[in-house]
Design a protein around this motif. Sequence first.
Motif, PDB file in Angstrom:
ATOM      1  N   GLY A 159     -13.968   8.259  -7.052  1.00 60.15           N
ATOM      2  CA  GLY A 159     -12.931   7.463  -7.692  1.00 60.15           C
ATOM      3  C   GLY A 159     -11.508   7.900  -7.416  1.00 60.15           C
ATOM      4  O   GLY A 159     -10.563   7.137  -7.685  1.00 60.15           O
ATOM      5  N   ILE A 160     -11.299   9.102  -6.887  1.00 65.64           N
ATOM      6  CA  ILE A 160      -9.944   9.607  -6.684  1.00 65.64           C
ATOM      7  C   ILE A 160      -9.175   8.844  -5.604  1.00 65.64           C
ATOM      8  O   ILE A 160      -8.028   8.437  -5.836  1.00 65.64           O
ATOM      9  CB  ILE A 160      -9.969  11.116  -6.369  1.00 65.64           C
ATOM     10  CG1 ILE A 160     -10.626  11.880  -7.529  1.00 65.64           C
ATOM     11  CG2 ILE A 160      -8.556  11.638  -6.135  1.00 65.64           C
ATOM     12  CD1 ILE A 160      -9.983  11.657  -8.874  1.00 65.64           C
ATOM     13  N   PRO A 161      -9.762   8.604  -4.412  1.00 66.64           N
ATOM     14  CA  PRO A 161      -8.995   7.882  -3.380  1.00 66.64           C
ATOM     15  C   PRO A 161      -8.519   6.497  -3.817  1.00 66.64           C
ATOM     16  O   PRO A 161      -7.330   6.178  -3.661  1.00 66.64           O
ATOM     17  CB  PRO A 161      -9.973   7.821  -2.197  1.00 66.64           C
ATOM     18  CG  PRO A 161     -10.838   9.028  -2.369  1.00 66.64           C
ATOM     19  CD  PRO A 161     -11.026   9.134  -3.845  1.00 66.64           C
ATOM     20  N   PRO A 162      -9.385   5.616  -4.378  1.00 67.99           N
ATOM     21  CA  PRO A 162      -8.867   4.315  -4.792  1.00 67.99           C
ATOM     22  C   PRO A 162      -7.855   4.405  -5.928  1.00 67.99           C
ATOM     23  O   PRO A 162      -6.903   3.612  -5.976  1.00 67.99           O
ATOM     24  CB  PRO A 162     -10.120   3.536  -5.225  1.00 67.99           C
ATOM     25  CG  PRO A 162     -11.153   4.565  -5.478  1.00 67.99           C
ATOM     26  CD  PRO A 162     -10.853   5.690  -4.556  1.00 67.99           C
ATOM     27  N   LEU A 163      -8.030   5.367  -6.826  1.00 65.81           N
ATOM     28  CA  LEU A 163      -7.061   5.543  -7.906  1.00 65.81           C
ATOM     29  C   LEU A 163      -5.714   5.965  -7.344  1.00 65.81           C
ATOM     30  O   LEU A 163      -4.660   5.414  -7.730  1.00 65.81           O
ATOM     31  CB  LEU A 163      -7.574   6.587  -8.901  1.00 65.81           C
ATOM     32  CG  LEU A 163      -6.621   6.923 -10.060  1.00 65.81           C
ATOM     33  CD1 LEU A 163      -6.343   5.683 -10.908  1.00 65.81           C
ATOM     34  CD2 LEU A 163      -7.205   8.051 -10.913  1.00 65.81           C
ATOM     35  N   PHE A 164      -5.717   6.909  -6.432  1.00 66.91           N
ATOM     36  CA  PHE A 164      -4.475   7.377  -5.810  1.00 66.91           C
ATOM     37  C   PHE A 164      -3.792   6.237  -5.052  1.00 66.91           C
ATOM     38  O   PHE A 164      -2.579   6.035  -5.163  1.00 66.91           O
ATOM     39  CB  PHE A 164      -4.779   8.537  -4.861  1.00 66.91           C
ATOM     40  CG  PHE A 164      -3.588   9.019  -4.086  1.00 66.91           C
ATOM     41  CD1 PHE A 164      -2.668   9.884  -4.654  1.00 66.91           C
ATOM     42  CD2 PHE A 164      -3.377   8.599  -2.778  1.00 66.91           C
ATOM     43  CE1 PHE A 164      -1.555  10.322  -3.939  1.00 66.91           C
ATOM     44  CE2 PHE A 164      -2.280   9.033  -2.052  1.00 66.91           C
ATOM     45  CZ  PHE A 164      -1.363   9.895  -2.637  1.00 66.91           C
ATOM     46  N   LEU A 165      -4.578   5.492  -4.287  1.00 65.60           N
ATOM     47  CA  LEU A 165      -4.011   4.393  -3.496  1.00 65.60           C
ATOM     48  C   LEU A 165      -3.451   3.297  -4.399  1.00 65.60           C
ATOM     49  O   LEU A 165      -2.371   2.737  -4.125  1.00 65.60           O
ATOM     50  CB  LEU A 165      -5.087   3.814  -2.572  1.00 65.60           C
ATOM     51  CG  LEU A 165      -5.547   4.713  -1.420  1.00 65.60           C
ATOM     52  CD1 LEU A 165      -6.801   4.153  -0.778  1.00 65.60           C
ATOM     53  CD2 LEU A 165      -4.438   4.859  -0.392  1.00 65.60           C
ATOM     54  N   ALA A 166      -4.163   2.972  -5.470  1.00 61.99           N
ATOM     55  CA  ALA A 166      -3.697   1.922  -6.379  1.00 61.99           C
ATOM     56  C   ALA A 166      -2.409   2.331  -7.086  1.00 61.99           C
ATOM     57  O   ALA A 166      -1.472   1.530  -7.222  1.00 61.99           O
ATOM     58  CB  ALA A 166      -4.785   1.607  -7.407  1.00 61.99           C
TER      59      ALA A 166
ATOM     60  N   LEU B  10       1.712   1.461 -14.721  1.00 60.16           N
ATOM     61  CA  LEU B  10       0.927   2.507 -14.066  1.00 60.16           C
ATOM     62  C   LEU B  10      -0.289   2.896 -14.907  1.00 60.16           C
ATOM     63  O   LEU B  10      -1.386   3.098 -14.374  1.00 60.16           O
ATOM     64  CB  LEU B  10       1.802   3.736 -13.810  1.00 60.16           C
ATOM     65  CG  LEU B  10       2.894   3.589 -12.749  1.00 60.16           C
ATOM     66  CD1 LEU B  10       3.741   4.854 -12.684  1.00 60.16           C
ATOM     67  CD2 LEU B  10       2.286   3.300 -11.383  1.00 60.16           C
ATOM     68  N   VAL B  11      -0.087   2.991 -16.226  1.00 61.22           N
ATOM     69  CA  VAL B  11      -1.213   3.301 -17.109  1.00 61.22           C
ATOM     70  C   VAL B  11      -2.246   2.186 -17.057  1.00 61.22           C
ATOM     71  O   VAL B  11      -3.465   2.434 -17.004  1.00 61.22           O
ATOM     72  CB  VAL B  11      -0.725   3.517 -18.559  1.00 61.22           C
ATOM     73  CG1 VAL B  11      -1.914   3.628 -19.508  1.00 61.22           C
ATOM     74  CG2 VAL B  11       0.137   4.763 -18.647  1.00 61.22           C
TER      75      VAL B  11
END
Length: 379
Positions: free
Chosen positions: A286-293, A307-308
Motif C-alpha cells: 500500500g505504500i507506493p500508491p499512497l505515496f503517489l496519490a 490530503l487527509v
Amino acid sequence: MDIALAVLALALIFVHLLSIALTAIRVKPTTRRGSEPQTQPPVSLVIPLRGVENFTALTIPRAFQLDWPNYEIIFCVADSTDAVIPHVRSNIAAFPHIRASLLVGDDRISANPKLNNCVKGWRAATSEWVILADSNVLMPDHYIATLMSAWRKDSGLVCSPPLGSRPADLGSELECTFLNTFQCRYQYAAETLGQGFAQGKTMLWNKPLLDSLGGIEALGAEIAEDAAATKLVRASGRHVHLAPAPFEQPLGTRSFAEVWSRQARWARLRRVTFPQFFAPEILVGGIPPLFLALAAALLAGADGKTLVAVMVAVLGLYYLPELALAKLKGWHVSWTSFPAMIMRDALLPLIWARSWMGSSVSWRGNMMTVGTQESTLSG
C-alpha cells in the motif's frame, strides 16, 4: 505530472484489487473439502523435521489421521540427537495401524538442508505418488484427497502455500498478513493466470515423472527446492497447480526479528531465483500508491483536509477488500489485522532493499550463500 502520478497510483491499486478478485474466485473456503479424486492410489508422505516447534505436538499426530485408504508416512531427521525424535517415535507407537517409519541421516546432495533431509525418504517411498510436506503443516483429514483431486492431465506438480493461523502475539499477526493476504494471494492469482509457482510447504509429485526429469536431486539445481521445481516443471511443458485451498500452518508466538529474518531470507531467494519477477516487487503493497496519490494531490495544490481525504480513500480502497478476502475465505482476521497489514507494507520496501545487500541467508542455524550460479552451505 500530477495526472501521471494519479494514474500510476490507480494502476497499482487496480492490480491489487485484481489479485484479490482472482484469488476470491480461485480459492475455496478452507473448511470445504475438495472434490473426491476418481481413484485412490497408494501415497507416500515424506515429512522432514528438525527440532521441536510451537505446534509439533499437534501437527505430527494429524499425519496419522488422514482420510485415505492406503498411505505410508516417512519421517526424516538429519541428526540422531534431534529433540523431535521422541515425539515421532511416540506417535508411531500410538498409531500402529498406519505404516510409518523414521529415517535418520543426512544426504548432502545440495546446499539446501531440507532437501538433503528429504532424499532418504524419497528413495524409501514405495508409492508412485509422493507428498513432500513440512512438519509444521496442520493437515486436515482430507489433505491427501484434496491434493490428489487437484492433479490435472497437464500437471507436473501440485502445491499449497501455507496459511498462517493461531497467532499468539503481534509478531505472528504480522506474519499472518505476509503469508495469507499477501504471498498466498499473489500465488493463487499468478496460478489463475497460468503462471503457477511451486511452494515447498506442500508438494505432491508423481514419482516416475520427477525421476524421469532427474529425480529429487534435480531439485538441488537452485538454492530453494520450490524454485528449482517451478523451473523443472515448466521446462517439461507441464504446469504447477495449487490445491483448491491452502493448508494451515499454526504460528503461535513470533518475534519481530524472526518475522524479519524469514521474510528477508525468502525475498533474497526470490531475487536470486526469479529476478525478473522480484524486481517489480518494489511496487507492491500500500505504500507506493499512497505515496503517489499524495504526491499527485500536493502537485495539484491540495490543502490539508484534501490530503487527509486522499489518504483515507487510498487506505480504505486498498485494505478493506484485502480484509474482506480473508473474512470470506475463513482466514485469520482480528482487530490487529489492519494495523499489521500497514506494518507489513511499510516493511516491504525495506525487505526488498535488504535482499540486494549481501549473498547469505540463515535457515535454522545453517548459513547458506546464494548466488546466480552456485550456492554453498555451512552450519
